[in-house]
Scaffold this motif. Structure first.
Motif, PDB file in Angstrom:
ATOM      1  N   ASN A   1      10.672  76.596  46.712  1.00  0.00           N
ATOM      2  CA  ASN A   1      11.500  77.263  47.993  1.00  0.00           C
ATOM      3  C   ASN A   1      12.536  77.678  47.219  1.00  0.00           C
ATOM      4  N   PRO A   2      13.346  79.071  47.340  1.00  0.00           N
ATOM      5  CA  PRO A   2      14.464  79.355  46.681  1.00  0.00           C
ATOM      6  C   PRO A   2      15.597  78.532  47.348  1.00  0.00           C
ATOM      7  N   GLU A   3      15.523  78.024  48.638  1.00  0.00           N
ATOM      8  CA  GLU A   3      16.422  77.582  49.638  1.00  0.00           C
ATOM      9  C   GLU A   3      16.574  76.123  49.197  1.00  0.00           C
ATOM     10  N   GLU A   4      15.694  75.741  48.281  1.00  0.00           N
ATOM     11  CA  GLU A   4      15.877  74.179  47.963  1.00  0.00           C
ATOM     12  C   GLU A   4      16.247  73.954  46.461  1.00  0.00           C
ATOM     13  N   LEU A   5      16.473  75.106  45.585  1.00  0.00           N
ATOM     14  CA  LEU A   5      16.808  75.060  44.147  1.00  0.00           C
ATOM     15  C   LEU A   5      18.348  75.041  44.203  1.00  0.00           C
ATOM     16  N   THR A   6      18.649  74.299  43.357  1.00  0.00           N
ATOM     17  CA  THR A   6      20.306  74.165  43.305  1.00  0.00           C
ATOM     18  C   THR A   6      20.765  74.359  41.587  1.00  0.00           C
ATOM     19  N   LEU A   7      21.835  74.656  41.540  1.00  0.00           N
ATOM     20  CA  LEU A   7      22.417  74.913  40.033  1.00  0.00           C
ATOM     21  C   LEU A   7      23.663  74.352  40.289  1.00  0.00           C
ATOM     22  N   LEU A   8      24.052  73.312  39.286  1.00  0.00           N
ATOM     23  CA  LEU A   8      25.660  72.524  39.207  1.00  0.00           C
ATOM     24  C   LEU A   8      25.903  73.073  37.787  1.00  0.00           C
ATOM     25  N   ASP A   9      27.258  73.653  37.793  1.00  0.00           N
ATOM     26  CA  ASP A   9      27.999  73.740  36.647  1.00  0.00           C
ATOM     27  C   ASP A   9      29.097  72.504  36.846  1.00  0.00           C
ATOM     28  N   PRO A  10      29.222  71.302  36.050  1.00  0.00           N
ATOM     29  CA  PRO A  10      30.078  70.283  36.264  1.00  0.00           C
ATOM     30  C   PRO A  10      31.332  70.623  35.324  1.00  0.00           C
TER      31      PRO A  10
ATOM     32  N   ASP B   1      23.577  85.945  40.407  1.00  0.00           N
ATOM     33  CA  ASP B   1      22.719  87.052  40.069  1.00  0.00           C
ATOM     34  C   ASP B   1      21.105  87.013  39.998  1.00  0.00           C
ATOM     35  N   LEU B   2      20.910  85.763  39.248  1.00  0.00           N
ATOM     36  CA  LEU B   2      19.571  85.319  39.216  1.00  0.00           C
ATOM     37  C   LEU B   2      19.144  84.610  40.495  1.00  0.00           C
ATOM     38  N   PHE B   3      19.809  83.957  41.321  1.00  0.00           N
ATOM     39  CA  PHE B   3      19.312  83.456  42.469  1.00  0.00           C
ATOM     40  C   PHE B   3      19.115  84.794  43.464  1.00  0.00           C
ATOM     41  N   LYS B   4      19.853  85.830  43.318  1.00  0.00           N
ATOM     42  CA  LYS B   4      19.674  86.958  44.131  1.00  0.00           C
ATOM     43  C   LYS B   4      18.348  87.415  43.860  1.00  0.00           C
ATOM     44  N   ALA B   5      18.128  87.975  42.700  1.00  0.00           N
ATOM     45  CA  ALA B   5      16.729  88.420  42.308  1.00  0.00           C
ATOM     46  C   ALA B   5      15.771  87.388  42.803  1.00  0.00           C
ATOM     47  N   ILE B   6      15.528  86.103  42.757  1.00  0.00           N
ATOM     48  CA  ILE B   6      14.623  85.388  43.088  1.00  0.00           C
ATOM     49  C   ILE B   6      14.459  85.319  44.570  1.00  0.00           C
TER      50      ILE B   6
END
Length: 382
Positions: free
Chosen positions: A297-306, A319-324
């Motif tokens: 589910n795209p809405e459940e994917l998360t990316l963290l830059d610490p 941009d990649l999330f937008k494409a997904i």
């Protein structure tokens, strides 16, 4: 983008902004070697024998407390960068048509006109806290354009507060006192910004990160190789990551996760730095299949830059999330807010860089959704 131009402009801009806010502080009795006392006589507040309004006295008191807590030079440097950040942000937005009233605040679309476009149309502009009667009075006077323009700049910052409070704090605090003077002069900080960086260089929001790196370059040279104080860690460690490295990291983390579940996704053709997984033994392949979800589910994917700095990795991930989301058939108008609210997260020890990271994400969202500034509660998680 001409990075040599940015490299030439930004270090001098840092010196100029620090000098400008230091001069303003001195006009309120605040210097590196002396703080003039404030005294009250009846309803009048005096600073070095000069009377000032009560609201000025309150802000000056807060500024004095800030200097006492953090030191004079660090306070001047921080406030200088706050104004540099705001002017750079407004410059980016005016060139992309993101300001609601539609006029340029720092420049004029006709290069031969020296006054900012917003001042030319002052009586037509509606901004929070801008009194139309006062605007008309100042405009008709014909000699008070500097006062009117200063008022309009502060009102513009206040107008952007609701959409981006992380960068445009409500301008009724001590930073207002140190807004540099002579903003309409031919050699003002604003004119140098407009002339020093070509309009074409503002097309990509990546310019914000490069400006920051070059802005702190001299500070970095001063502290690198020494025992670094905590307040100097950002200058010693900030480095704008080259674009190909950012793409490699994002495409082989978020991109890899998506392709593991959807190996036939057309996104693979868009990811030039994606590395195909190596052949595995049957046992390893079975283990990989066991931990790979059948759907995502795209809405459940998360990316963290610490350690997100000015947000280069987060912008690429946007941009990649937008494409997904597009691949999954989401409405284009819904995607920007979803990405900001659900997918991207950043941590950063440098407040100034964190401001720029959040700003860059807001600009990515605004490019796709002109309502994003008015959408209550939509803020980057940085």
């Amino acid at each position: 983008m001409n990075r040599n131009t940015l490299k030439n402009y930004a270090p001098q801009a840092r010196r100029d902004f620090i000098a400008a806010v230091t001069d303003r502080a001195a006009s309120y009795g605040l210097r590196h070697d002396r703080i003039e006392p404030m005294t009250t006589q009846g309803n009048v507040v005096l600073i070095a024998g000069i009377s000032v309004p009560q609201d000025i006295a309150t802000k000056r008191k807060r500024l004095e407390e800030r200097i006492t807590r953090y030191g004079f030079e660090p306070t001047m440097e921080a406030i200088a960068y706050t104004w540099f950040n705001r002017f750079a942000a407004i410059r980016f937005m005016e060139l992309h048509g993101y300001l609601e009233h539609g006029y340029r605040v720092l420049s004029h679309p006709e290069p031969d006109k020296p006054i900012p476009e917003i001042l030319e149309h002052a009586t037509e502009v509606e901004l929070p806290g801008l009194n139309p009667d006062t605007v008309i009075e100042l405009k008709l006077d014909g000699t008070r354009d500097p006062e009117l323009y200063r008022m309009m700049v502060l009102a513009q910052c206040n107008a952007l507060h609701a959409a981006m409070p992380f960068l445009f704090e409500r301008i009724d605090d001590e930073t207002e006192l140190l807004l540099p003077e002579n903003l309409l002069h031919s050699d003002s900080l604003i004119r140098k910004l407009v002339k020093g960086v070509d309009e074409d260089d503002w097309q990509d929001v990546e310019i914000i990160g490069w400006l920051y790196q070059f802005y702190i370059a001299e500070k970095k040279d001063q502290v690198i190789g020494k025992v670094v104080k905590s307040e100097d860690i950002p200058a010693a460690t900030q480095l704008f990551t080259p674009n190909w490295i950012v793409k490699y990291l994002v495409q082989n983390s978020l991109g890899r996760q998506w392709l593991a579940t959807y190996p036939d996704s057309p996104l693979k053709q868009q990811m030039e730095f994606y590395i195909e997984p190596a052949e595995q033994t049957p046992d390893v392949q079975a283990q990989l299949q066991a931990i790979t979800p059948e759907s995502l589910n795209p809405e459940e994917l998360t990316l963290l830059d610490p350690a997100c700095g000015s947000g280069h990795i987060l912008v690429e991930a946007y941009d990649l999330f937008k494409a997904i989301y597009q691949e999954r058939g989401y409405r284009a108008r819904d995607i920007p807010a979803l990405i900001l609210q659900k997918n991207l997260f950043g941590l950063e020890i440098d407040d100034r860089a964190a401001q720029l990271s959040a700003f860059a994400l807001m600009m990515k969202a605004r490019a796709a959704d002109r309502r994003i500034f008015a959408t209550n509660g939509v803020q980057p998680h940085v």
